[in-house]
Scaffold this motif. Structure first.
Motif, PDB file in Angstrom:
ATOM      1  N   GLU A 295      65.368  44.828 -97.404  1.00 20.70           N
ATOM      2  CA  GLU A 295      65.545  44.956 -95.956  1.00 20.70           C
ATOM      3  C   GLU A 295      66.392  43.811 -95.414  1.00 20.70           C
ATOM      4  OE1 GLU A 295      65.066  46.527 -91.983  1.00 20.70           O
ATOM      5  OE2 GLU A 295      65.294  47.280 -94.037  1.00 20.70           O
ATOM      6  N   SER A 296      66.238  42.631 -95.971  1.00 22.04           N
ATOM      7  CA  SER A 296      67.076  41.498 -95.552  1.00 22.04           C
ATOM      8  C   SER A 296      68.538  41.784 -95.857  1.00 22.04           C
ATOM      9  CB  SER A 296      66.639  40.216 -96.264  1.00 22.04           C
ATOM     10  OG  SER A 296      65.332  39.841 -95.888  1.00 22.04           O
ATOM     11  N   ARG A 297      68.793  42.341 -97.026  1.00 21.03           N
ATOM     12  CA  ARG A 297      70.162  42.689 -97.380  1.00 21.03           C
ATOM     13  C   ARG A 297      70.714  43.742 -96.409  1.00 21.03           C
ATOM     14  NH1 ARG A 297      75.039  41.858-100.474  1.00 21.03           N
ATOM     15  NH2 ARG A 297      76.131  43.834-100.195  1.00 21.03           N
ATOM     16  N   ARG A 298      69.915  44.741 -96.073  1.00 19.79           N
ATOM     17  CA  ARG A 298      70.385  45.767 -95.147  1.00 19.79           C
ATOM     18  C   ARG A 298      70.759  45.156 -93.798  1.00 19.79           C
ATOM     19  NH1 ARG A 298      69.188  48.722 -90.899  1.00 19.79           N
ATOM     20  NH2 ARG A 298      67.198  47.654 -90.497  1.00 19.79           N
ATOM     21  N   LEU A 299      69.946  44.235 -93.322  1.00 24.11           N
ATOM     22  CA  LEU A 299      70.198  43.616 -92.027  1.00 24.11           C
ATOM     23  C   LEU A 299      71.464  42.772 -92.032  1.00 24.11           C
ATOM     24  CD1 LEU A 299      66.534  42.626 -91.160  1.00 24.11           C
ATOM     25  CD2 LEU A 299      67.905  44.362 -89.984  1.00 24.11           C
ATOM     26  N   ILE A 300      71.701  42.039 -93.111  1.00 25.90           N
ATOM     27  CA  ILE A 300      72.925  41.237 -93.118  1.00 25.90           C
ATOM     28  C   ILE A 300      74.155  42.108 -93.361  1.00 25.90           C
ATOM     29  CG2 ILE A 300      71.705  39.121 -93.733  1.00 25.90           C
ATOM     30  CD1 ILE A 300      72.867  39.340 -96.537  1.00 25.90           C
ATOM     31  N   GLU A 301      73.968  43.298 -93.905  1.00 28.11           N
ATOM     32  CA  GLU A 301      75.070  44.250 -93.955  1.00 28.11           C
ATOM     33  C   GLU A 301      75.444  44.698 -92.539  1.00 28.11           C
ATOM     34  OE1 GLU A 301      73.788  47.369 -96.560  1.00 28.11           O
ATOM     35  OE2 GLU A 301      74.127  46.184 -98.373  1.00 28.11           O
ATOM     36  N   VAL A 302      74.440  44.863 -91.679  1.00 34.23           N
ATOM     37  CA  VAL A 302      74.701  45.173 -90.271  1.00 34.23           C
ATOM     38  C   VAL A 302      75.520  44.042 -89.640  1.00 34.23           C
ATOM     39  CG1 VAL A 302      73.647  45.536 -87.998  1.00 34.23           C
ATOM     40  CG2 VAL A 302      72.634  46.602 -90.028  1.00 34.23           C
TER      41      VAL A 302
ATOM     42  N   GLU B  84      82.973  34.881 -94.317  1.00 33.85           N
ATOM     43  CA  GLU B  84      83.965  34.143 -93.529  1.00 33.85           C
ATOM     44  C   GLU B  84      83.324  33.501 -92.308  1.00 33.85           C
ATOM     45  OE1 GLU B  84      86.866  37.107 -92.688  1.00 33.85           O
ATOM     46  OE2 GLU B  84      87.607  37.199 -94.772  1.00 33.85           O
ATOM     47  N   TRP B  85      82.400  34.223 -91.681  1.00 29.25           N
ATOM     48  CA  TRP B  85      81.672  33.687 -90.526  1.00 29.25           C
ATOM     49  C   TRP B  85      80.833  32.475 -90.926  1.00 29.25           C
ATOM     50  CZ3 TRP B  85      76.196  34.204 -89.857  1.00 29.25           C
ATOM     51  CH2 TRP B  85      75.716  33.895 -88.582  1.00 29.25           C
TER      52      TRP B  85
ATOM     53  N   ALA C 185      84.851  35.869 -78.563  1.00 24.98           N
ATOM     54  CA  ALA C 185      85.450  34.948 -79.541  1.00 24.98           C
ATOM     55  C   ALA C 185      84.829  33.574 -79.424  1.00 24.98           C
ATOM     56  CB  ALA C 185      86.961  34.870 -79.312  1.00 24.98           C
ATOM     57  N   GLN C 186      83.631  33.514 -78.844  1.00 25.91           N
ATOM     58  CA  GLN C 186      83.018  32.206 -78.635  1.00 25.91           C
ATOM     59  C   GLN C 186      81.722  32.047 -79.426  1.00 25.91           C
ATOM     60  OE1 GLN C 186      81.118  31.586 -74.671  1.00 25.91           O
ATOM     61  NE2 GLN C 186      81.889  33.632 -74.172  1.00 25.91           N
ATOM     62  N   TYR C 187      81.479  30.822 -79.820  1.00 27.55           N
ATOM     63  CA  TYR C 187      80.258  30.449 -80.529  1.00 27.55           C
ATOM     64  C   TYR C 187      79.123  30.431 -79.511  1.00 27.55           C
ATOM     65  CZ  TYR C 187      77.470  27.529 -83.818  1.00 27.55           C
ATOM     66  OH  TYR C 187      76.529  27.027 -84.676  1.00 27.55           O
ATOM     67  N   THR C 188      78.101  31.247 -79.731  1.00 31.80           N
ATOM     68  CA  THR C 188      76.995  31.353 -78.780  1.00 31.80           C
ATOM     69  C   THR C 188      75.658  31.066 -79.461  1.00 31.80           C
ATOM     70  OG1 THR C 188      76.494  33.689 -79.183  1.00 31.80           O
ATOM     71  CG2 THR C 188      78.266  33.198 -77.593  1.00 31.80           C
ATOM     72  N   ILE C 189      74.618  31.096 -78.652  1.00 27.51           N
ATOM     73  CA  ILE C 189      73.280  30.889 -79.199  1.00 27.51           C
ATOM     74  C   ILE C 189      72.900  31.991 -80.183  1.00 27.51           C
ATOM     75  CG2 ILE C 189      72.438  29.488 -77.287  1.00 27.51           C
ATOM     76  CD1 ILE C 189      71.103  32.020 -76.143  1.00 27.51           C
ATOM     77  N   ALA C 190      73.538  33.164 -80.091  1.00 27.07           N
ATOM     78  CA  ALA C 190      73.270  34.218 -81.075  1.00 27.07           C
ATOM     79  C   ALA C 190      73.746  33.785 -82.455  1.00 27.07           C
ATOM     80  CB  ALA C 190      73.954  35.519 -80.652  1.00 27.07           C
ATOM     81  N   ASP C 191      74.923  33.155 -82.516  1.00 23.73           N
ATOM     82  CA  ASP C 191      75.433  32.649 -83.791  1.00 23.73           C
ATOM     83  C   ASP C 191      74.542  31.531 -84.322  1.00 23.73           C
ATOM     84  OD1 ASP C 191      78.191  34.035 -84.056  1.00 23.73           O
ATOM     85  OD2 ASP C 191      78.239  33.199 -82.025  1.00 23.73           O
TER      86      ASP C 191
ATOM     87  N   ARG D 105      79.314  44.067 -87.953  1.00 23.34           N
ATOM     88  CA  ARG D 105      79.558  43.541 -86.612  1.00 23.34           C
ATOM     89  C   ARG D 105      80.687  42.510 -86.618  1.00 23.34           C
ATOM     90  NH1 ARG D 105      79.433  44.078 -81.091  1.00 23.34           N
ATOM     91  NH2 ARG D 105      79.273  42.028 -80.090  1.00 23.34           N
ATOM     92  N   LEU D 106      80.761  41.723 -87.658  1.00 25.86           N
ATOM     93  CA  LEU D 106      81.704  40.607 -87.703  1.00 25.86           C
ATOM     94  C   LEU D 106      83.105  41.015 -88.140  1.00 25.86           C
ATOM     95  CD1 LEU D 106      79.235  37.996 -89.173  1.00 25.86           C
ATOM     96  CD2 LEU D 106      80.410  37.787 -86.957  1.00 25.86           C
ATOM     97  N   GLU D 107      83.299  42.256 -88.521  1.00 25.98           N
ATOM     98  CA  GLU D 107      84.638  42.691 -88.918  1.00 25.98           C
ATOM     99  C   GLU D 107      85.592  42.543 -87.733  1.00 25.98           C
ATOM    100  OE1 GLU D 107      86.976  46.478 -90.959  1.00 25.98           O
ATOM    101  OE2 GLU D 107      84.842  46.653 -90.448  1.00 25.98           O
TER     102      GLU D 107
END
Length: 237
Positions: free
Chosen positions: A140-147, A192-193, A161-167, A151-153
């Motif tokens: 499940e962790s792998r599935r989530l980071i695939e999401v 890359e992220w 294009a800004q670094y936020t608290i979500a990042d 998103r990051l494509e």
């Protein structure tokens, strides 16, 4: 005698514990720090429970707001972002997207990767191995980071294009993919992220506070730190 800082942070070197440290270091906000020692169960002390009834880290006290207390790492990030007007978009839709990805981390990535880490690095080390649980949480962790990778494509960061608290919230967890034994192979946008945030001096400085824990990232004496980590959480605390 030095003057007390506006913010008093209670934390430890964990994925959740680093989140407010990342914000404060990136924002250049001075703060007082109390390192909560899990081996002494300081998070369960009566003094600390008055601040955080859940007995977990992190917690902040805002001395400029009548000693207002905030616990839960995501709530802390949102509070600090609003207080200092940093790392949170001004546009309403972008703010909503930031909150959505913050909640995605809090409700998905953190709990799933945390359980993957727990069952492999703590339960199994303490004689309670559970292959079914391990596979469940790793998958499940792998599935989530695939999401996340999707998103990051074509994006620098999760929102605009800004670094936020979500990042910030997502990074402290996904960067520890080694500790959860979750592969990032075949996820170029995520990689890359991660590299982009790896290059941020303030964020990297935060990962050394209150003390470095290189084993989370597959560095240093992993076995020694793994054994110490398993021992300090042996009683599920």
């Amino acid at each position: 005698m030095s003057k007390s800082k506006d913010i008093h942070l209670y934390t430890a070197s964990t994925m959740n514990g680093w989140k407010p440290v990342v914000f404060l270091e990136e924002a250049g906000v001075e703060y007082d720090l109390t390192h909560i020692d899990f081996s002494k169960k300081e998070q369960k002390s009566s003094e600390y429970l008055k601040l955080n009834p859940n007995g977990r880290i992190p917690t902040v006290v805002d001395r400029t707001n009548n000693d207002f207390v905030v616990f839960e790492s995501g709530a802390i990030l949102w509070y600090l972002a609003e207080k200092y007007g940093k790392f949170l978009p001004k546009d309403a839709n972008s703010r909503s997207e930031t909150l959505q990805w913050l909640m995605f981390q809090m409700a998905g990535v953190g709990p799933m990767m945390g359980q993957a880490m727990y069952f492999q690095r703590i339960a199994a080390k303490n004689g309670n191995g559970d292959p079914f649980a391990i596979k469940r949480y790793v998958d499940e962790s792998r599935r989530l980071i695939e999401v996340l990778n999707t998103r990051l494509e074509g994006r620098t960061y999760l929102v605009d294009a800004q670094y936020t608290i979500a990042d910030m919230a997502m990074y402290t967890w996904t960067r520890a993919y080694y500790w959860a034994n979750v592969s990032v192979d075949g996820l170029p946008h995520l990689q890359e992220w991660l590299e982009r945030i790896d290059a941020r001096p303030a964020t990297q400085r935060a990962l050394e506070i209150p003390e470095p824990y290189p084993a989370f990232f597959g560095k240093g004496d992993v076995k020694r730190q793994e054994d110490q980590n398993a021992a300090r959480f042996k009683d599920n605390e």
